[in-house]
Scaffold this active site. Sequence first.
Site, short mmCIF file in Angstrom:
data_model
loop_
_atom_site.label_atom_id
_atom_site.label_comp_id
_atom_site.label_asym_id
_atom_site.label_seq_id
_atom_site.Cartn_x
_atom_site.Cartn_y
_atom_site.Cartn_z
N CYS C 157 0.78 -1.24 0.00
CA CYS C 157 0.00 0.00 0.00
C CYS C 157 0.81 1.29 0.00
O CYS C 157 0.26 2.38 0.01
CB CYS C 157 -0.97 -0.04 1.16
SG CYS C 157 -2.01 -1.52 1.06
N HIS C 290 -2.78 8.16 6.26
CA HIS C 290 -2.98 6.86 5.61
C HIS C 290 -4.40 6.39 5.98
O HIS C 290 -5.13 5.94 5.11
CB HIS C 290 -1.91 5.88 6.11
CG HIS C 290 -1.98 4.54 5.44
ND1 HIS C 290 -1.91 4.40 4.08
CD2 HIS C 290 -2.10 3.29 5.95
CE1 HIS C 290 -2.00 3.10 3.77
NE2 HIS C 290 -2.12 2.41 4.90
N HIS C 326 -9.69 2.20 0.02
CA HIS C 326 -8.24 2.02 0.07
C HIS C 326 -7.78 1.49 -1.28
O HIS C 326 -7.97 0.32 -1.61
CB HIS C 326 -7.88 1.05 1.19
CG HIS C 326 -6.40 0.97 1.46
ND1 HIS C 326 -5.47 1.56 0.63
CD2 HIS C 326 -5.70 0.38 2.45
CE1 HIS C 326 -4.26 1.33 1.12
NE2 HIS C 326 -4.37 0.62 2.22
#
Lengths: 342, 85, 400
Positions: C157, C290, C326
């Site tokens: 990620c 994040h 996400h």
Amino acid sequence: MGVYIKSSAQISIQNPLCNDWAVSPIIYREPYARAVECDYKKYINPIAARRMGKILKRAIAVSSSALSICGAAVPDAIITGTGLGCIENTEKFLSAMTMEGEEFLQPAYFINSTHNTISSQIAIFLKCHGYNNTFVQRGISFESALLDALMLFETGTVNTALVEGHDEMTQGYFKLLDKLDYWRKEADGKGAVAGETAVGFFLSKEEDTVKIEGTEILHTPSMDDMSRSLLKMCSDAGISLKDIDAVMVGANTDEANDAVYEAFSETLFHGVPCLWWKHIFGESFTSAAFGMYVADYILRNRVVPSAMVWKNSVKSAEQIRKILIYNHFNNKEHSLILLSRW
Amino acid sequence: MEQLILELKKQIIEVLNLEDVKPEDIDSQAPLFGEGLGLDSIDALELIVLMEKNYGIKLGDPAQGKEIFKSVETMAEYIEANRKK
Amino acid sequence: MTICVTGIGIISSIGVGRQATLDSLLTGRCNIAPIAHFKTIHSDLVSAEVVQSNEQLIELLGGGLKEPLTRTALLGMVALDQAYKEARVEEQRPQRVAFVSGTTVGGMDKSEQFYLDFLNNDSKNQYIASHDCGRCSEMIADYCGHFDIITTISTACSSAANAVIFGANLLKTGRTDMAIVGGSECITKFHLNGFNTLRILDKEPCRPFDASRAGLNLGEGAAYLVLESEASALKRGVEPLCKLSGYANFCDAHHQTASSEDGEGAFLAMSGALQNSGLQPEDIDYINAHGTGTVNNDLSEGIAISRLFSKRGIPPVSSTKSFTGHTTSASGSIEAVISILSIQHGFIPANLRFRNKIEELSFVPSSDIGLKVDVNNVLTNSFGFGGNDTTLIFSKYKKE
């Protein structure tokens, strides 16, 4: 400022964590071979390694070995190149999902399927909070990782780095790539032998025998682009093209693959000794790491194992001070690494 | 119960890939996590899958696992009381 | 060297292109719904898919594309094309141009669809070659034009954020004149199931930094940034959109999937990026977190933010994953583009669906939609599996 190879370690289809390959290489006639494993319990306890596939255990072993050879504890950066990543766990998760459905899938296979598991497991193992990165650009994955490291040295971000190349080749994935004609079709035929790669280098600003003068990655370059890039690399190293004593090429006996090296060496290095390594270590997306491993061995030990000569014999190993490593993938991605004995 | 405990130990060894560990090495009452075998949160998730796959027990909330996975014995007791297969 | 951003391109579930993205951010519009593009038994897990099907993406790209194509490549092409055009790369081409892309799933969408064919017949062999991540970048790059350097980063990620760092270092060390950097990732059955085995997917639209948060929603998309030196931008007559003023990558080195309790990796990444930029914590006007919405990440990241910023007051914090889901490997560049939009248009992107403060944290996220503020410096976080923690800082460009 220079960047030097302090130590290296390898696990491959040759004997692991040693240089037996230089004296008595194992010769493979068949297109598929798996790495010769070492005793991983020496490096990591089995409980800690319970979720690790082979590729991860090998990474821990070569990292530990490379560090212990030069007495270093923790590097400032850990950078890995891997063309396919943890393909064994990827296959396990994928085949369970396609064959048994989406219920009862096991998390460990998923976690260990991601490419950067290798770099991060090394970091967790070494408790290294430093820079951590993973490159996955097919046949130049390792060279991309090396380039990343050199830039960190140049920008003053790190003083040391662990740079590695890792690829495993399962039976299943071997067969898939065989459908794309990656490998030789019969024993002793023309074409590549599949290998597995686990190579770690500990690099440092501190002077040592072998210096990395530079590395370049190029996308679909013309011969002119190649030559321009090479000349720039030489001038940055303060040398000229004729100072390069030997060229290590990624030849693997596949005709289309090798023709690129023929053209390159004839055009730019006529008569210069050419060496190779893929017939000994096999082909993989990160096989170039072995190119650098062998070149480092030759420069450090002032010896050229006879099996490594591809064309134009070497008159004196003593006089080989600068080796250029040239590798390409599908004639699309190309790479150059220049090493010198310091 | 004794048989279920042995069966469970074998399954745990297999699914968590505990190389070199034999069923008799696992103390039925010893904690599975932290000390003892030293398992972690991912192993807990694996054990949840094991319970679902082999015994038809679905844990909605992974946090429930904390009590159930205290030891092989507590796990066996929970399975005995809740198994659907 | 002052590194400028001279072009951006973006596609995500909240729109195609900068204007649609901006409109969604300013009006609080998002698209989080059950999976529509492929079949899965997990119809209860909502996700943030890009609305367009592969066929519609090909149409957007003007048609005429040949198989094998993967969704990650198609999304990447749409985003790269926008960035390429905005920075007028074609008309005013610098000598050397690099392309650095982040992805982790690569061609998995086709591999999972055709895996049984791979094993049992030869009908889908062309998709074997499109499986690996590097091939994906080649496809995206070759669609747009010629690049002298191509490489791919895969750190889960944080992939796209690390691509930004690598591109910036190529510029700083004189290895290229322009670097187009970012990432692309489509949702696959593979990682939907993977995240599901970790039990970190919320069945409801995610609630980052909320006490009731229960996991993330997967999203998909792509974004690229054109980076070049200020001198190059001026020479080419292209107006910089902003500066990339700092960056850092550190490793939490704690656990394969979980973040440490004190957020050490996140703390190191944020402090490192500040140091790299020469800015102080109080100079930061907005933190694009994040903020995945998992119990573990938001607490750990929140603690790291508090450790670094609480002395002089914590600036507005939000997780725009509440809009985009996400987007995994693409999230670093998608959120970089959102950060740049916030600088350009002077607003704090909202943290949607926030209700209750996390007890252990000293701050709450910024939840007002379209909050207008002058934004000079934005810090954006991207954390990947294995504790791969990367922070980027973007700043308003002022001609020296």
